[in-house]
Design a protein around this motif. Structure first.
Motif, short mmCIF file in Angstrom:
data_model
loop_
_atom_site.label_atom_id
_atom_site.label_comp_id
_atom_site.label_asym_id
_atom_site.label_seq_id
_atom_site.Cartn_x
_atom_site.Cartn_y
_atom_site.Cartn_z
N THR A 1 14.43 2.46 -10.78
CA THR A 1 13.31 2.24 -11.34
C THR A 1 12.19 1.34 -10.88
N LEU A 2 12.78 0.68 -9.87
CA LEU A 2 11.61 -0.33 -9.29
C LEU A 2 10.80 0.23 -8.36
N ASP A 3 9.60 0.09 -8.37
CA ASP A 3 8.53 0.59 -7.31
C ASP A 3 8.56 -0.25 -6.17
N PRO A 4 8.74 0.16 -4.87
CA PRO A 4 8.75 -0.67 -3.83
C PRO A 4 7.41 -1.12 -3.59
N VAL A 5 6.47 -0.16 -3.89
CA VAL A 5 5.22 -0.74 -3.87
C VAL A 5 4.79 -2.14 -4.61
N LEU A 6 5.17 -2.27 -5.60
CA LEU A 6 5.14 -3.39 -6.51
C LEU A 6 5.83 -4.43 -5.89
N ALA B 1 0.83 -1.22 -0.09
CA ALA B 1 0.06 0.03 -0.02
C ALA B 1 0.80 1.20 -0.09
N THR B 2 0.32 2.12 -0.60
CA THR B 2 1.19 3.59 -0.83
C THR B 2 1.05 4.39 0.75
N LYS B 3 1.49 5.33 0.80
CA LYS B 3 1.46 5.96 2.26
C LYS B 3 0.05 6.56 2.26
N SER B 4 -0.65 7.12 1.28
CA SER B 4 -1.93 7.83 1.21
C SER B 4 -3.01 6.76 1.44
N PRO C 1 -6.00 -7.18 -1.91
CA PRO C 1 -6.63 -7.32 -3.39
C PRO C 1 -7.37 -6.02 -3.82
N ARG C 2 -7.82 -5.34 -3.08
CA ARG C 2 -8.55 -4.02 -3.32
C ARG C 2 -7.68 -3.03 -3.95
N ILE C 3 -6.64 -2.61 -3.02
CA ILE C 3 -5.54 -1.57 -3.36
C ILE C 3 -4.79 -2.06 -4.55
N ILE D 1 -1.27 -13.64 1.94
CA ILE D 1 -1.40 -14.68 0.87
C ILE D 1 -2.32 -14.31 -0.07
N ALA D 2 -3.25 -13.36 0.42
CA ALA D 2 -4.56 -12.77 -0.63
C ALA D 2 -3.93 -12.06 -1.76
#
Lengths: 414, 260
Positions: free
Chosen positions: B85-90, A305-308, B117-119, B171-172
């Motif tokens: 270039t890598l997004d830590p979120v991914l 998840a991002t910060k926001s 799953p939603r985000i 896991i989801a």
């Protein structure tokens, strides 16, 4: 007389102190001589330390002398002989108490337990006083309001649409009978509160989110106290700021569009009140947002998840009960606020939803009803109690809702 | 006992000279290690040895700590995860994490699982999401205990249930790797046993890296064990070998209880 009472109280204080010192010393002396005989540490076989014997003596002396003091107040004589006799009795009984307690001192005497019990009892007594005071205020509001409702029917007061409390001062004056319909002034209160919350709610909340989640430590250290300065400004300063700066600005701005707007308006008062309660909301919300544990944020970040997203969906959910509490507290504050509205909102009891008009609030009307020369049993002054009662009931309900919401949805983090 | 077969010999993470600094303090002094795909790798070592810090380099959770710097190379399937270039979120969607203290969100059990799953937009309908929530809870061995109270708050569960809830949550989002930072340290023995059984099942599908203070736990659940001491990787080998015949004397001292 008053001054003499002070002298007597001073003597009582001296007696109490003397009782503590004398019996504490006496215990220490006894202990020392006992230690010589049995060769152990001096206080080793004493149930209570010397201090406790001292405190015990002080308490008993205080109680006895205070009882006699109160007795003297009730007898209520005057003149020097009476005062001297009164003082004499107090001093003698105080000294006697100290000596009697002194005779009672033995290693087995459980002075510590008595002192602990005294402390507990006095704490209970103090809380009872606070509760009784609240109760007394409510009762006074209630009974004075009942007197008011003898003269003005409850329903007329609660649902009447006309508020003009001027009544005839003398029976032979004609015309003004007074109208006590409180709806316009509660509507005014509500309108100003609404304006204030529209300003303070979002701004305060965003400040809290910025400070707790986004700001670096150094920024936070500077900005937080600066915002809290807003809370320290006297409300009367806010009041004339609203009257002399904000009000005219709004009027000039509106005139630019060809509208005529009075200087005193719900908008001016509400905006300034909103600014005033920003720190209340930001500070409380900041606290509850910070109380959400870092581990929960980590859990959200670890899911990508991002910060926001974390802020909106996780931290906010955890802090929501506290934030609601902060908002309700701010609403209570806005409803009860007096100085700003007295200066900036006006006194005309208009029933309107237009924030550009002058309105009046409950607090303004209470001030208006009670200032100036008044009989204290005319409906005009008694109306203040009825208004106060309704105001009290509203804030009470708000607080109860706040507490229930907070309790029901509170997450327990240990 | 070299004839014991690892579940897979593919390498998931390749680390070369990984150093982590907190401000001026160097917490890890250059770690080289190859973490296998599939199966369980355990990190053991005394408190403050850097094993948790190292674990957090695999999903870049160290990024969230002010003043923390990571240098060296961490490759996941050959790709540098510290690439600009890598997004830590991914990355974190592929590398899940379970923490020491159970940290369910202050939401319902259902929403706890559905959060990831939603985000990431993993499902396109309510029915799909329902199915994913059920599948995740089943895989975490929690479904039967909570299926009737999905709408109740996740924080109302017991500690062991909460820990399995956050595993289900991880896991989801269908990660490839699950990092576990002392996942059983707040649990009682029964909940720990359930958790370990779960880890045993999950290792068929995921690469699991677990930090633990319990050597018995490392011996029970892991296929490979790495011993850290004072910011250095001392020894990394098959768990069997580490606990029966370690090649380094410091490892020997630690697992026999003479240090740490």
């Amino acid at each position: 007389m008053n001054q003499n009472l002070l002298y007597i109280l001073a003597f009582m204080a001296i007696l109490v102190a003397a009782g503590y010192v004398y019996n504490r010393k006496s215990v220490l002396a006894q202990a020392r001589s006992g230690a010589v005989q049995n060769g152990r540490g001096s206080m080793a076989h004493w149930h209570s330390q010397a201090n406790y014997h001292g405190y015990f003596t002080a308490w008993i002396t205080g109680l006895v002398t205070f009882a006699i003091f109160i007795g003297g107040v009730f007898i209520g004589g005057s003149g020097l002989p009476f005062l001297l006799a009164w003082l004499g009795v107090i001093i003698l009984s105080g000294l006697a108490t100290i000596l009697i307690v002194n005779r009672k001192i033995t290693p087995q005497f459980r002075a510590r337990n008595y002192v602990e019990r005294f402390i507990k009892l006095s704490l209970i007594l103090l809380s009872v006083i606070a509760v009784l005071t609240t109760f007394g205020i409510i009762m006074s509001l209630l009974f004075e309001s009942l007197r008011f409702f003898d003269k003005v029917p409850v329903l007329d007061f609660l649902f009447g649409l006309q508020w003009s409390p001027q009544t005839a001062l003398r029976a032979d004056q004609a015309g003004q009978s007074g109208a006590f319909g409180a709806v316009p002034i509660f509507a005014g209160t509500f309108l100003i509160m609404l304006v204030a919350m529209v300003i303070a709610g979002p701004i305060g909340l965003m400040i809290a989110i910025y400070l707790s989640e986004y700001a670096s430590k150094s920024v936070r250290k500077i900005v937080k106290p600066l915002i809290e300065i807003l809370a320290g400004i006297p409300t009367v300063v806010y009041g004339f700021f609203a009257l002399l700066t904000v009000g005219p600005t709004i009027r000039n701005f509106a005139e630019g569009f060809g509208f005529s707007v009075p200087t005193q308006s719900a908008l001016a008062a509400g905006v300034v009140m909103g600014v005033m309660i920003i720190p209340l909301i930001s500070s409380l919300s900041d606290d509850v947002i910070n109380a959400v544990p870092q581990t929960i944020r980590d859990g959200s970040y670890a899911l990508g998840a991002t910060k926001s997203e974390t802020m909106k969906q996780v931290v906010f959910a955890g802090a929501l009960p506290g934030i609601i509490g902060a908002f309700l507290l701010a609403i209570s504050r806005a409803i009860g606020e007096t100085m700003i509205v007295v200066m900036a909102a006006g006194r005309a009891a208009n029933l309107t939803g237009n924030p550009f008009e002058a309105v009046t609030t409950v607090t303004v009307q209470i001030v208006a009803l009670l200032t100036g020369d008044q009989e204290f049993d005319s409906p005009k002054t008694l109306a203040a109690f009825a208004l106060g009662l309704v105001l009290f009931v509203i804030t009470l309900i708000l607080n109860v809702i706040a507490l229930t919401v907070v309790r029901k949805y509170r997450e327990r983090y240990d | 006992m070299s004839d014991i077969e690892s579940p897979s010999t593919d390498v998931k993470f390749t680390c070369r000279d990984v150093k982590v600094h907190y401000g001026d303090f160097e917490a890890l002094h250059g770690i080289d290690i190859d973490i296998p795909d599939r199966g369980v790798t355990a990190f053991i070592g005394p408190s403050g040895c850097g094993k948790s810090t190292f674990l957090r380099t695999f999903n870049r959770m160290n990024d969230t700590i002010e003043g923390c710097r990571v240098s060296g190379e961490v490759l996941m399937d050959g790709q540098d995860i510290y690439d600009k270039t890598l997004d830590p979120v991914l990355l974190r969607a592929q590398v899940g994490m379970v923490f020491q203290k159970p940290n369910p969100f202050p939401k319902s059990i259902y929403d706890n699982i559905a959060y990831g799953p939603r985000i990431h937009g993993l499902t396109s309908s309510k029915a799909e999401l329902d199915a994913l929530v059920e599948k995740s809870l089943r895989r975490a061995g929690l479904w039967d205990e909570v299926k009737d109270r999905l709408k109740l708050s996740g924080t109302g569960l017991s500690g062991g249930q909460q820990q399995r809830l956050v595993i289900a949550r991880a896991i989801a989002v269908s990660p490839q790797v699950i990092l576990m930072d002392e996942p059983a340290s707040a649990l009682d023995p029964i909940a720990t046993a359930k958790l370990e059984a779960l880890i045993d099942e999950l290792k068929e599908r995921y690469c699991i890296i677990i930090v633990t203070h319990s050597m018995a736990q490392a011996a029970r659940v892991s296929d490979k064990t790495a011993f850290f001491y004072m910011g250095d990787l001392i020894e990394f080998d098959d768990t069997e070998k580490i606990f029966t015949n370690p090649s380094n004397s410091r490892t020997q001292d630690y697992i026999t209880g003479r240090t740490g």
